[in-house]
Design an enzyme around this catalytic site. Sequence first.
Site, PDB file in Angstrom:
ATOM      1  N   HIS A 140     -33.777 -64.951 -27.287  1.00 23.33           N
ATOM      2  CA  HIS A 140     -32.779 -65.811 -26.651  1.00 23.33           C
ATOM      3  C   HIS A 140     -31.570 -64.977 -26.277  1.00 23.33           C
ATOM      4  O   HIS A 140     -31.496 -63.773 -26.577  1.00 23.33           O
ATOM      5  CB  HIS A 140     -32.406 -66.998 -27.552  1.00 23.33           C
ATOM      6  CG  HIS A 140     -31.453 -66.724 -28.656  1.00 23.33           C
ATOM      7  ND1 HIS A 140     -30.679 -67.693 -29.260  1.00 23.33           N
ATOM      8  CD2 HIS A 140     -31.136 -65.562 -29.299  1.00 23.33           C
ATOM      9  CE1 HIS A 140     -29.948 -67.161 -30.209  1.00 23.33           C
ATOM     10  NE2 HIS A 140     -30.190 -65.884 -30.254  1.00 23.33           N
ATOM     11  N   CYS A 142     -24.580 -60.982 -28.481  1.00 26.32           N
ATOM     12  CA  CYS A 142     -25.540 -62.069 -28.245  1.00 26.32           C
ATOM     13  C   CYS A 142     -25.648 -62.420 -26.764  1.00 26.32           C
ATOM     14  O   CYS A 142     -26.539 -63.172 -26.372  1.00 26.32           O
ATOM     15  CB  CYS A 142     -25.147 -63.324 -29.030  1.00 26.32           C
ATOM     16  SG  CYS A 142     -25.203 -63.085 -30.804  1.00 26.32           S
ATOM     17  N   HIS A 156     -32.107 -60.752 -26.913  1.00 20.67           N
ATOM     18  CA  HIS A 156     -32.427 -60.218 -28.234  1.00 20.67           C
ATOM     19  C   HIS A 156     -33.287 -61.295 -28.917  1.00 20.67           C
ATOM     20  O   HIS A 156     -33.730 -62.229 -28.228  1.00 20.67           O
ATOM     21  CB  HIS A 156     -31.156 -59.894 -29.035  1.00 20.67           C
ATOM     22  CG  HIS A 156     -30.345 -61.094 -29.389  1.00 20.67           C
ATOM     23  ND1 HIS A 156     -29.564 -61.768 -28.468  1.00 20.67           N
ATOM     24  CD2 HIS A 156     -30.196 -61.784 -30.548  1.00 20.67           C
ATOM     25  CE1 HIS A 156     -28.975 -62.788 -29.062  1.00 20.67           C
ATOM     26  NE2 HIS A 156     -29.348 -62.829 -30.319  1.00 20.67           N
ATOM     27  N   HIS A 183     -35.054 -63.213 -32.854  1.00 16.88           N
ATOM     28  CA  HIS A 183     -34.958 -63.487 -34.289  1.00 16.88           C
ATOM     29  C   HIS A 183     -36.303 -63.927 -34.857  1.00 16.88           C
ATOM     30  O   HIS A 183     -37.148 -64.464 -34.143  1.00 16.88           O
ATOM     31  CB  HIS A 183     -33.953 -64.627 -34.549  1.00 16.88           C
ATOM     32  CG  HIS A 183     -32.547 -64.302 -34.173  1.00 16.88           C
ATOM     33  ND1 HIS A 183     -31.802 -63.374 -34.840  1.00 16.88           N
ATOM     34  CD2 HIS A 183     -31.747 -64.759 -33.176  1.00 16.88           C
ATOM     35  CE1 HIS A 183     -30.599 -63.290 -34.287  1.00 16.88           C
ATOM     36  NE2 HIS A 183     -30.537 -64.115 -33.277  1.00 16.88           N
ATOM     37  N   ASP A 230     -42.670 -70.631 -30.600  1.00 11.77           N
ATOM     38  CA  ASP A 230     -43.072 -69.365 -31.208  1.00 11.77           C
ATOM     39  C   ASP A 230     -43.441 -68.338 -30.134  1.00 11.77           C
ATOM     40  O   ASP A 230     -44.193 -68.639 -29.205  1.00 11.77           O
ATOM     41  CB  ASP A 230     -44.282 -69.590 -32.137  1.00 11.77           C
ATOM     42  CG  ASP A 230     -44.643 -68.323 -32.894  1.00 11.77           C
ATOM     43  OD1 ASP A 230     -43.747 -67.532 -33.204  1.00 11.77           O
ATOM     44  OD2 ASP A 230     -45.846 -68.123 -33.165  1.00 11.77           O
ATOM     45  N   HIS A 231     -42.904 -67.123 -30.287  1.00 14.98           N
ATOM     46  CA  HIS A 231     -43.128 -66.049 -29.325  1.00 14.98           C
ATOM     47  C   HIS A 231     -42.691 -66.471 -27.912  1.00 14.98           C
ATOM     48  O   HIS A 231     -43.263 -66.039 -26.920  1.00 14.98           O
ATOM     49  CB  HIS A 231     -44.584 -65.586 -29.339  1.00 14.98           C
ATOM     50  CG  HIS A 231     -44.886 -64.706 -30.528  1.00 14.98           C
ATOM     51  ND1 HIS A 231     -45.042 -65.228 -31.799  1.00 14.98           N
ATOM     52  CD2 HIS A 231     -45.016 -63.356 -30.657  1.00 14.98           C
ATOM     53  CE1 HIS A 231     -45.287 -64.226 -32.647  1.00 14.98           C
ATOM     54  NE2 HIS A 231     -45.265 -63.092 -31.988  1.00 14.98           N
ATOM     55  N   GLU A 234     -31.401 -68.475 -38.823  1.00 12.52           N
ATOM     56  CA  GLU A 234     -31.509 -67.523 -37.706  1.00 12.52           C
ATOM     57  C   GLU A 234     -31.593 -66.091 -38.241  1.00 12.52           C
ATOM     58  O   GLU A 234     -32.275 -65.241 -37.701  1.00 12.52           O
ATOM     59  CB  GLU A 234     -30.281 -67.682 -36.812  1.00 12.52           C
ATOM     60  CG  GLU A 234     -30.369 -66.925 -35.508  1.00 12.52           C
ATOM     61  CD  GLU A 234     -29.102 -67.065 -34.695  1.00 12.52           C
ATOM     62  OE1 GLU A 234     -29.043 -67.984 -33.858  1.00 12.52           O
ATOM     63  OE2 GLU A 234     -28.161 -66.265 -34.881  1.00 12.52           O
TER      64      GLU A 234
END
Lengths: 136, 136, 136, 136, 136, 136
Positions: free
Chosen positions: F14, F33, F39, F41, F79-80, F125
């Site tokens: 994100h 960010c 980047h 998480h 996810d991913h 996060e």
Amino acid sequence: MVYLTRRERFNAAHKLWVDEWSEEQNFELFGKCSNKNWHGHNYELFVTVKGTPDPVTGFIVDVKKLGKLIKTAIVDRVDHCNLNLDVPFIPKGMQPTTENLVILFWEELAPLLEDCELHCIRLHETENISAEYYGE
Amino acid sequence: MVYLTRRERFNAAHKLWVDEWSEEQNFELFGKCSNKNWHGHNYELFVTVKGTPDPVTGFIVDVKKLGKLIKTAIVDRVDHCNLNLDVPFIPKGMQPTTENLVILFWEELAPLLEDCELHCIRLHETENISAEYYGE
Amino acid sequence: MVYLTRRERFNAAHKLWVDEWSEEQNFELFGKCSNKNWHGHNYELFVTVKGTPDPVTGFIVDVKKLGKLIKTAIVDRVDHCNLNLDVPFIPKGMQPTTENLVILFWEELAPLLEDCELHCIRLHETENISAEYYGE
Amino acid sequence: MVYLTRRERFNAAHKLWVDEWSEEQNFELFGKCSNKNWHGHNYELFVTVKGTPDPVTGFIVDVKKLGKLIKTAIVDRVDHCNLNLDVPFIPKGMQPTTENLVILFWEELAPLLEDCELHCIRLHETENISAEYYGE
Amino acid sequence: MVYLTRRERFNAAHKLWVDEWSEEQNFELFGKCSNKNWHGHNYELFVTVKGTPDPVTGFIVDVKKLGKLIKTAIVDRVDHCNLNLDVPFIPKGMQPTTENLVILFWEELAPLLEDCELHCIRLHETENISAEYYGE
Amino acid sequence: MVYLTRRERFNAAHKLWVDEWSEEQNFELFGKCSNKNWHGHNYELFVTVKGTPDPVTGFIVDVKKLGKLIKTAIVDRVDHCNLNLDVPFIPKGMQPTTENLVILFWEELAPLLEDCELHCIRLHETENISAEYYGE
């Protein structure tokens, strides 16, 4: 050869401080760790021994006996103590850094092990810093 | 209403000791925590604030600003310190137990928060013991 | 010989993607890791150095200096970055797998260490996957 | 040479009990672990393989394939099982200690690995006890 | 009002099984948890009490006393036990699910607390599943 | 009333970026960010439901069914993925902050629960930052 690791924990105070240096010199190298009024840590100690599992018991060592030995040789003598002042096996003036402690702990514990061989002493001072010693 | 939690860490020395009591009385209640030469901990501090996410930024608080506030109000004043001796906002003679610390930390931090409301101070002294305070 | 380990953390985006392959081929091998819009991880980096504790300071290395070196050489160049696009020392077209990253990190960090020797680079991509490299 | 570690988890019941011994003898050595009605653990299994990253894929092994192999060879055969009764590859009468399990798991998994070499089986029985085996 | 939490751990075997159902029905609902030969877990128990810190001791409760009470009332009666067979305060035929256990543990512990009030029983069965009970 | 919590995990990319602002303005508020190349998480999601344990099954909810619902409603869709680009239920232009995500996840999951009531969505996060939402 199988390696068995047992974790123990203790809480202690310490400071890093060289008597021959001024307060400024101590602060320059050791930073906040040189606070004359001490600080402290929750230490996590991992002791690894090695040996061959006994064909009957499946043990390379009785892990409860091992736990008691670690407590007698190390944990009971440092837990809730001041590492600079209270621990006979830490030489006066030696810095109680994680690096020095793993060597000193090895020397206390290794001679007491009978059925298996000491492989590694690992000590975590914080979640970010740890040291290991393999006896040489 | 969304709750946001930020973790910070600090290391400190302390002891539990009532001046009006004898060494035996102190040991009877506080056990090894009364060692006159101190012991210490890696403290984990969890600060929870509450508010409504800003429609543009998605923040209930700028978490970096929150982190700086927690450092200024609490962490920088206790990290690598002796909680009985070095911390102006811990009254002399008050036991630096986890229970007392969460109240004292609340009182230092709450007045500094502008954009959101303090919800909870949680402090872990060891992996087995923690305390929480919600402001009343 | 004592081994000292320091943990650092960074957050990054990446994808696994071979340019010479079709989208289907990439998906067949890399699965969801080939998503063209990227995904990301919280990486945990453990750097282990080895040496003999200094008789005065008890350090094999000043761990604060070591932390700064790791930040300069690695963390500041990958944190909040896209590992496929933003990092000069990751060759274009090389997959930013955990296996490749530990080798690349070693090559960046090893030449900068002066007082001690690099022993191991360990990188955790998730709580279930990690890689280690010992320099050869 | 890069080392890649994958974690898997399983839950199982077991007891430590030598048939040739009396209940008292079993209790003397194994303590509460000899409870005839069983107890159990959340096991954490760490499998480490070694190899050279493929220049195209960056993999020393396809970690999803490795995960499936570990599940087929080990996890699916022990998860939610009784280690003394339900697992064909644990010889009847052999104590299901952590030390014995790492050897047995190695023997099941090693022959199935094709693209890389098995380096280590590590098994955590509790947060305080783990064992490792390197194949000899 | 301050909340104090103490963690304890125990290891136990159990199965989920309704006697009135066939093996197929049990498997359909409980899956592998219905294995007739049992499976087991490392349980983590978090007990939270609430009260006001004593002005002299800084305690809402003597945490060592609290630990002993938890051990007497709960941990010593379930540790290394079979939750379906060995524990007098778990009614025969009641499923030893995490949800049921937190209620049963509350009922055993709450009447024993004198100086403070029980606030919450939280029990982790695995790293992915936990239950909480607040007494009603 | 018992509360049951299930943890799931996902990895995603994100960035925090307001289209109406300049790059400098975005960097001023969001710092690293706002990196335009993203980047990411490893997110940890804790879903808590509440209800009364069924007298026969001991369940307030079939935790495997709950896991599947969480996967269908949330995890498989993030996810991913890239949280700014790939997720239909995250409005374009809304910042994918932890605070906003817990509200959005609640809205996806709550309507699907039949046998129990959603109590809390908690999302981590990093190890230092998490958010919680209780539905209002």
